[in-house]
Design an enzyme around this catalytic site. Structure first.
Site, PDB file in Angstrom:
ATOM      1  N   ILE A  85      58.155   0.999  79.428  1.00  0.00           N
ATOM      2  CA  ILE A  85      58.879   2.126  78.830  1.00  0.00           C
ATOM      3  C   ILE A  85      60.096   2.457  79.694  1.00  0.00           C
ATOM      4  CG2 ILE A  85      56.847   3.182  77.744  1.00  0.00           C
ATOM      5  CD1 ILE A  85      56.763   5.157  80.152  1.00  0.00           C
ATOM      6  N   THR A  86      61.000   3.230  79.119  1.00  0.00           N
ATOM      7  CA  THR A  86      62.105   3.788  79.910  1.00  0.00           C
ATOM      8  C   THR A  86      62.086   5.313  79.766  1.00  0.00           C
ATOM      9  OG1 THR A  86      63.548   3.463  78.008  1.00  0.00           O
ATOM     10  CG2 THR A  86      63.689   1.822  79.749  1.00  0.00           C
ATOM     11  N   GLN A 141      69.925  -0.025  88.600  1.00  0.00           N
ATOM     12  CA  GLN A 141      70.776   0.460  87.501  1.00  0.00           C
ATOM     13  C   GLN A 141      70.858   1.974  87.556  1.00  0.00           C
ATOM     14  OE1 GLN A 141      72.730  -1.049  85.221  1.00  0.00           O
ATOM     15  NE2 GLN A 141      73.286   1.020  84.573  1.00  0.00           N
ATOM     16  N   TYR A 147      62.764   3.233  86.676  1.00  0.00           N
ATOM     17  CA  TYR A 147      62.559   1.919  86.042  1.00  0.00           C
ATOM     18  C   TYR A 147      62.880   0.789  87.028  1.00  0.00           C
ATOM     19  CZ  TYR A 147      63.124  -1.624  82.299  1.00  0.00           C
ATOM     20  OH  TYR A 147      63.024  -2.737  81.492  1.00  0.00           O
ATOM     21  N   TYR A 179      69.767  -7.932  78.931  1.00  0.00           N
ATOM     22  CA  TYR A 179      69.719  -7.048  77.760  1.00  0.00           C
ATOM     23  C   TYR A 179      69.341  -7.847  76.516  1.00  0.00           C
ATOM     24  CZ  TYR A 179      71.554  -3.275  80.544  1.00  0.00           C
ATOM     25  OH  TYR A 179      71.687  -2.302  81.499  1.00  0.00           O
TER      26      TYR A 179
END
Ligand SMILES: NC(=O)c1ccc[n+]([C@@H]2O[C@H](COP(=O)([O-])OP(=O)(O)OC[C@H]3O[C@@H](n4cnc5c(N)ncnc54)[C@H](OP(=O)(O)O)[C@@H]3O)[C@@H](O)[C@H]2O)c1
Length: 241
Positions: A85-86, A141, A147, A179
């Site tokens: 999940i994010t 990131q 994450y 991505y």
């Protein structure tokens, strides 16, 4: 008898492609999911892959889930830790809950799922563990301290466990997707995707879930027995380790 493979988060996105890829390669596949019953039912109807609902952030739920899958299908010989999940937010606004949810699912989930299958793999002298990490665990990131920390942790877990499993013919590897065009990434505003993300990908496009699934099928195979503790970066040339 075909080998049994369990894919966590195996009903949607990258996980669904992994489940389908492993089934096509001859495995008996079980797909776990967390709560989206509608998506799971549609996936099961479309693919014929049985689905099992539990939360990978709970050790007890994982142990129960593994027992149920093994009772239905036989010993799990391939485990793909894909569920993730994010909860993206800049660190100064990140709540302890947003930190914990991501760590509990994306990092502790690997312990919770791997521990209940590890003993059986050791006893049988065969196992394949494939952990789906992320490019953002490799490079970090902005907006993803939770994450990135979890996904970097997945890589350390992979390398440590690979050393423990080697003598028992259990390989443990990781894949770091860049991505990929799943709901998780499509949730990013299109303007951000087109102007700030895709221009950073040298191949000029998002990856396809099937491109990750093919890596998993390879690492799960008997032929990949000499590959352990490794990381496949599948990111369109965006980042080299
Ligand atoms: N998409 C990308 O570009 C990208 C890039 C790098 C890495 N990844 C990683 O690849 C993996 C799959 O990503 P995705 O984009 O395919 O995600 P997705 O489309 O959001 O699908 C996530 C899947 O994981 C399941 N799941 C989530 N939390 C869970 C939990 N606590 N217990 C059990 N299952 C759970 C979901 O179940 P429900 O359907 O019930 O919600 C769903 O089946 C993740 O680990 C992600 O971090 C993705």
């Amino acid at each position: 008898m075909s080998r049994v493979a369990l894919v966590t988060g195996g009903t949607r996105g990258i996980g669904a492609a992994i489940s389908v890829g492993l089934k096509a390669a001859g495995y008996t596949v079980a797909a776990n999911y967390a709560g989206n019953d509608e998506a799971a039912a549609a996936f099961k109807a479309e693919t014929g892959v049985p689905v099992y609902k539990w939360d990978v952030s709970s050790y007890e739920a994982c142990a129960d889930g593994v027992r149920k899958v093994e009772a239905d299908l036989g010993p799990i010989e391939v485990l793909v830790n894909n569920a993730g999940i994010t909860r993206d937010v800049m660190f100064h606004k990140m709540t302890p809950q947003q930190w914990r949810e991501v760590i509990d699912t994306n990092l502790s989930g690997l312990f919770n799922m791997t521990h209940p299958v590890w003993g059986g793999m050791r006893d049988r002298g065969f196992g394949r563990i494939v952990n789906i990490s992320s490019i953002n665990g490799q490079k970090g990131q902005m907006g993803q301290a939770n994450y990135s920390a979890a996904k970097a942790g997945d890589l350390g877990f992979t390398k440590a466990l690979a050393q423990e499993g080697a003598a028992k013919n259990i390989t443990v590897n990781a894949i770091c997707p860049g991505y990929i065009g799943t709901e998780m990434v499509r949730a990013i505003p299109e303007k951000v995707l087109n102007e700030r993300i895709i221009p950073l990908i040298p191949v000029g496009r998002l990856g396809e879930p099937e491109e990750i699934a093919r890596c998993v099928v390879f690492l799960a195979s008997d032929e990949a027995g000499f590959i352990t503790g490794s990381t496949i970066s599948a990111n369109g040339g965006q980042f080299f380790v």
